[in-house]
Design an enzyme around this catalytic site. Structure first.
Site, PDB file in Angstrom:
ATOM      1  N   ARG A  34       0.861  -1.181   0.000  1.00 21.34           N
ATOM      2  CA  ARG A  34       0.000   0.000   0.000  1.00 21.34           C
ATOM      3  C   ARG A  34       0.897   1.232   0.000  1.00 21.34           C
ATOM      4  O   ARG A  34       1.917   1.258   0.710  1.00 21.34           O
ATOM      5  CB  ARG A  34      -0.916   0.043   1.230  1.00 21.34           C
ATOM      6  CG  ARG A  34      -2.089  -0.913   1.188  1.00 21.34           C
ATOM      7  CD  ARG A  34      -3.135  -0.499   0.131  1.00 21.34           C
ATOM      8  NE  ARG A  34      -4.282  -1.404   0.134  1.00 21.34           N
ATOM      9  CZ  ARG A  34      -4.411  -2.485  -0.640  1.00 21.34           C
ATOM     10  NH1 ARG A  34      -3.458  -2.796  -1.503  1.00 21.34           N
ATOM     11  NH2 ARG A  34      -5.502  -3.227  -0.568  1.00 21.34           N
ATOM     12  N   GLU A  85      -2.853   7.357  -4.946  1.00 21.88           N
ATOM     13  CA  GLU A  85      -3.079   6.738  -6.254  1.00 21.88           C
ATOM     14  C   GLU A  85      -4.515   6.817  -6.748  1.00 21.88           C
ATOM     15  O   GLU A  85      -4.774   6.717  -7.948  1.00 21.88           O
ATOM     16  CB  GLU A  85      -2.657   5.257  -6.210  1.00 21.88           C
ATOM     17  CG  GLU A  85      -3.564   4.383  -5.346  1.00 21.88           C
ATOM     18  CD  GLU A  85      -3.096   2.935  -5.263  1.00 21.88           C
ATOM     19  OE1 GLU A  85      -1.878   2.710  -5.131  1.00 21.88           O
ATOM     20  OE2 GLU A  85      -3.957   2.038  -5.344  1.00 21.88           O
ATOM     21  N   HIS A 114      -0.997  -0.301  -9.662  1.00 22.77           N
ATOM     22  CA  HIS A 114      -1.670  -1.277  -8.801  1.00 22.77           C
ATOM     23  C   HIS A 114      -2.125  -2.500  -9.610  1.00 22.77           C
ATOM     24  O   HIS A 114      -3.288  -2.890  -9.597  1.00 22.77           O
ATOM     25  CB  HIS A 114      -2.871  -0.628  -8.099  1.00 22.77           C
ATOM     26  CG  HIS A 114      -3.165  -1.260  -6.772  1.00 22.77           C
ATOM     27  ND1 HIS A 114      -3.377  -0.535  -5.630  1.00 22.77           N
ATOM     28  CD2 HIS A 114      -3.282  -2.557  -6.406  1.00 22.77           C
ATOM     29  CE1 HIS A 114      -3.620  -1.352  -4.624  1.00 22.77           C
ATOM     30  NE2 HIS A 114      -3.565  -2.590  -5.072  1.00 22.77           N
ATOM     31  N   PHE A 143      -1.848  -7.656  -8.711  1.00 27.05           N
ATOM     32  CA  PHE A 143      -2.821  -8.757  -8.578  1.00 27.05           C
ATOM     33  C   PHE A 143      -3.302  -9.258  -9.929  1.00 27.05           C
ATOM     34  O   PHE A 143      -3.968 -10.298 -10.004  1.00 27.05           O
ATOM     35  CB  PHE A 143      -4.052  -8.260  -7.792  1.00 27.05           C
ATOM     36  CG  PHE A 143      -4.917  -7.329  -8.609  1.00 27.05           C
ATOM     37  CD1 PHE A 143      -4.567  -6.020  -8.790  1.00 27.05           C
ATOM     38  CD2 PHE A 143      -6.068  -7.798  -9.227  1.00 27.05           C
ATOM     39  CE1 PHE A 143      -5.341  -5.172  -9.569  1.00 27.05           C
ATOM     40  CE2 PHE A 143      -6.851  -6.968 -10.004  1.00 27.05           C
ATOM     41  CZ  PHE A 143      -6.481  -5.650 -10.175  1.00 27.05           C
TER      42      PHE A 143
HETATM   43  P1  NAI Z   1      -1.266 -11.074   5.202  1.00 27.47           P
HETATM   44  O1  NAI Z   1      -2.264 -10.585   6.186  1.00 27.47           O
HETATM   45  O2  NAI Z   1      -1.239 -12.519   4.845  1.00 27.47           O
HETATM   46  O3  NAI Z   1       0.204 -10.669   5.677  1.00 27.47           O
HETATM   47  C1  NAI Z   1       0.549  -9.425   6.203  1.00 27.47           C
HETATM   48  C2  NAI Z   1       1.695  -9.665   7.169  1.00 27.47           C
HETATM   49  O4  NAI Z   1       2.195  -8.397   7.593  1.00 27.47           O
HETATM   50  C3  NAI Z   1       1.277 -10.429   8.424  1.00 27.47           C
HETATM   51  O5  NAI Z   1       2.090 -11.566   8.600  1.00 27.47           O
HETATM   52  C4  NAI Z   1       1.450  -9.402   9.535  1.00 27.47           C
HETATM   53  O6  NAI Z   1       1.837 -10.013  10.761  1.00 27.47           O
HETATM   54  C5  NAI Z   1       2.546  -8.533   8.958  1.00 27.47           C
HETATM   55  N1  NAI Z   1       2.666  -7.224   9.594  1.00 27.47           N
HETATM   56  C6  NAI Z   1       1.697  -6.479  10.168  1.00 27.47           C
HETATM   57  N2  NAI Z   1       2.231  -5.355  10.677  1.00 27.47           N
HETATM   58  C7  NAI Z   1       3.571  -5.404  10.422  1.00 27.47           C
HETATM   59  C8  NAI Z   1       4.647  -4.532  10.699  1.00 27.47           C
HETATM   60  N3  NAI Z   1       4.479  -3.389  11.363  1.00 27.47           N
HETATM   61  N4  NAI Z   1       5.908  -4.902  10.300  1.00 27.47           N
HETATM   62  C9  NAI Z   1       6.095  -6.056   9.653  1.00 27.47           C
HETATM   63  N5  NAI Z   1       5.094  -6.926   9.348  1.00 27.47           N
HETATM   64  C10 NAI Z   1       3.856  -6.586   9.725  1.00 27.47           C
HETATM   65  O7  NAI Z   1      -1.500 -10.167   3.917  1.00 27.47           O
HETATM   66  P2  NAI Z   1      -1.058 -10.495   2.422  1.00 27.47           P
HETATM   67  O8  NAI Z   1      -2.138 -11.238   1.731  1.00 27.47           O
HETATM   68  O9  NAI Z   1       0.312 -11.035   2.403  1.00 27.47           O
HETATM   69  O10 NAI Z   1      -1.080  -9.018   1.784  1.00 27.47           O
HETATM   70  C11 NAI Z   1      -0.171  -8.029   2.218  1.00 27.47           C
HETATM   71  C12 NAI Z   1      -0.621  -6.696   1.648  1.00 27.47           C
HETATM   72  O11 NAI Z   1      -0.463  -6.707   0.232  1.00 27.47           O
HETATM   73  C13 NAI Z   1      -2.117  -6.414   1.847  1.00 27.47           C
HETATM   74  O12 NAI Z   1      -2.342  -5.776   3.100  1.00 27.47           O
HETATM   75  C14 NAI Z   1      -2.457  -5.489   0.718  1.00 27.47           C
HETATM   76  O13 NAI Z   1      -2.377  -4.170   1.174  1.00 27.47           O
HETATM   77  C15 NAI Z   1      -1.349  -5.734  -0.318  1.00 27.47           C
HETATM   78  N6  NAI Z   1      -1.857  -6.273  -1.571  1.00 27.47           N
HETATM   79  C16 NAI Z   1      -1.523  -5.612  -2.735  1.00 27.47           C
HETATM   80  C17 NAI Z   1      -1.976  -6.069  -3.951  1.00 27.47           C
HETATM   81  C18 NAI Z   1      -1.600  -5.399  -5.238  1.00 27.47           C
HETATM   82  O14 NAI Z   1      -2.199  -5.696  -6.285  1.00 27.47           O
HETATM   83  N7  NAI Z   1      -0.628  -4.517  -5.262  1.00 27.47           N
HETATM   84  C19 NAI Z   1      -2.876  -7.234  -4.035  1.00 27.47           C
HETATM   85  C20 NAI Z   1      -3.129  -7.886  -2.745  1.00 27.47           C
HETATM   86  C21 NAI Z   1      -2.642  -7.389  -1.571  1.00 27.47           C
END
Ligand code: NAI
Length: 501
Positions: A397, A426, A458, A461
């Site tokens: 993000r 964005e 973006h 995905f």
């Molecule tokens: P997830 O929930 O599986 O993993 C997120 C991880 O970040 C968790 O393990 C959590 O413990 C960790 N985390 C939380 N706060 C933290 C911090 N301060 N420092 C380090 N780690 C921390 O989520 P997932 O599915 O891996 O997605 C991650 C992000 O990717 C989503 O939140 C979303 O914003 C973004 N995303 C972007 C996409 C794109 O098309 N660019 C598509 C899908 C997701």
């Protein structure tokens, strides 16, 4: 069949039920005891009626087990389905006067148990216990609001295809095809090109479900507006939900569901695509060769093999990224508040703090969610900690990075390159063709002047596999909700954290 309440386990069950069900939960201990004394359990076999429309209304009830269908007879004699009641749902409280009759019939869909409370006891509690009376008024107020929404929905739906239940905002042709394959079967969407915000929210009037994406605005104003128009569910077709005011959704009784994972590989692979483009400068080589310039000047890259990558956020996507980077023969550091020794040992990942990771990494890739805690996780102080010449990749993000500090780090050539699939501001630009307009966002414009910055809009995905998974889960979420699974019963519900964060 009424079960005599002579067993202490029954009264314990009834007490626990009333203690956890508003408005009874607000009553004084003595009131609660009196209500328990005048309650009993009632079992209803699947298919059997529990109450019949028009009969005297003598009981208030709470569903303890199973589910029941409520129907009412319309003017033309047809039975109209009103709602499905499941565990925790309450009925009968809106007709407390002694002469009231049942306004709907109730039939068990599967074997069910009700806790039934004598209405006379409820009336007495109302007269004697002011906190119960206040809670009852609050309950009735919410009940009226929810019925008003249902009426608004019904009125707005008159003359429309009854299968059209979803207002699908920010609809793009590439996702529509995947969704249309899944919708069919009596469920349709209204495809709305506009993004959802305060100016377009009225387009959801009469739609019980709003389907939204990452750059739609779901703040308190928009949520209040769509609730007034009859929307009771937000089906996010994305994983992140930082754009939704969950407290406002809860206040208006709107369920929110999301697609927790659709293809972590798609996002991790895009992060690696950005990384390799920047380290091997293929974006510059592509443009150069098309102009007939075959010089290699300025195209010197570096090997990933043997270098160190830092993964911030080792969740679903971060783990895929870590495995891919290990595949290049990189040393992988990771920072995440949740430990997982088994994963670290299997993949060969070393945990450390964010600061230590930044100091040691040649490549840093962000995969943490955007929360109040992670906003501007990378600020000027942290850019200064990074190794000179390091590469930053952000597919998570935009808000994780202070973009002005990023620009300073690029201008001073402390940072070697940046691959950005996301940008804090964005929503005005990404996902749309703005090629005939002037870019008025000076920060974005400055970012795009660097030849060592790669911006994609973006799209991490955006693979066929991910689009298909998104459509499958979103439609399953909507069908679950339309089938009567509400609140906590929704498989992919997004709930407000207890802290309100
Ligand atoms: P997830 O929930 O599986 O993993 C997120 C991880 O970040 C968790 O393990 C959590 O413990 C960790 N985390 C939380 N706060 C933290 C911090 N301060 N420092 C380090 N780690 C921390 O989520 P997932 O599915 O891996 O997605 C991650 C992000 O990717 C989503 O939140 C979303 O914003 C973004 N995303 C972007 C996409 C794109 O098309 N660019 C598509 C899908 C997701």
């Amino acid at each position: 069949m009424l079960v005599a309440m002579n067993q202490s386990s029954d009264s314990q069950q009834l007490r626990a039920c009333l203690e956890h069900t508003a408005p009874f939960s607000a009553s004084a201990p003595a009131t609660l005891e009196r209500l328990v004394e005048r309650s009993s359990l009632r079992s209803i076999a699947a298919g059997e009626p529990a109450f019949v429309e028009g009969d005297p209304s003598l009981w208030v009830f709470v569903v303890l087990r199973g589910s029941l269908a409520a129907t009412a007879r319309a003017e033309d004699g047809r039975d109209v389905s009103l709602r499905t009641l499941s565990v925790g749902d309450l009925g009968g409280l809106t007709a407390l006067d002694a002469t009231a009759t049942r306004s709907a019939s109730l039939r068990a869909i599967e074997d069910a148990t009700l806790a039934i409370v004598e209405k006379r006891a409820v009336r007495e509690a109302l007269e004697s216990d002011s906190s119960f009376a206040t809670a009852l008024v609050a309950y009735l107020g919410e009940h009226i609001r929810s019925k008003t929404r249902q009426i608004a929905t019904a009125v707005a739906r008159v003359g429309r295809d009854p299968r059209e239940q979803i207002a699908f905002f920010d609809a793009k042709p590439y996702e529509r095809a995947a969704f249309e394959r899944r919708l069919s079967d009596g469920l349709r969407a209204r495809w709305i090109e506009a993004k959802l915000d305060a100016s377009s929210a009225a387009m959801a009037d009469g739609y019980p479900v709003v389907c939204a994406f990452v750059n739609d605005t779901l703040d308190a104003t928009v949520i209040e507006r769509i609730a007034a128009g009859g929307t009771c569910m937000i089906a996010l077709r994305c994983a992140g939900y930082n754009n939704v005011d969950l407290a406002a959704a809860e206040r208006h009784g709107i369920d929110v569901a999301r697609v927790p994972a659709y293809s972590p590989h798609a996002v991790a692979e895009h992060a690696v695509a950005l990384l390799l483009t920047l380290t091997r400068k293929t974006h510059r080589a592509y443009a150069r060769v098309r102009e007939g310039n075959f010089s290699l000047h300025g195209l010197v890259g570096f090997d990933l093999h043997g270098r160190t990558a830092g993964v911030i956020g080792l969740g679903k996507i971060g783990r895929c990224a870590a495995e891919l980077l290990r595949g290049f023969g990189m040393r992988v550091l990771a920072s995440d508040p949740t430990p997982d020794d088994a994963f670290d040992a299997r993949v060969g990942v070393e945990r450390c703090s964010v600061d230590a990771l930044l100091e040691r990494s040649d490549v840093v890739t962000l995969h943490a969610p955007l929360t109040p805690d992670t906003w501007h996780l990378l600020d000027a102080r942290r850019f200064a900690l990074m190794k000179r010449g390091a590469v930053l990749i952000n597919t998570s993000r935009g808000g994780l990075v202070d973009t002005r500090a990023l620009i300073d780090a690029l201008k001073s050539q402390h940072l070697g390159a940046a691959g950005l699939d996301v940008y804090e501001e964005e929503s005005e630009y990404f996902f749309r063709d703005r090629s005939d307009k002037v870019i008025t966002d000076d920060v974005l414009a400055r970012l795009m002047t660097f030849n060592n910055v790669l911006v994609t809009s973006h799209q991490a995905f955006l693979t066929e596999d991910a689009l298909d998974n998104i459509a499958e889960t979103t439609v399953a979420n909507v069908r679950e909700w339309l089938d009567g699974r509400r609140g906590e019963a929704l498989t992919h519900r997004v709930a407000r954290a207890p802290s309100g964060g």
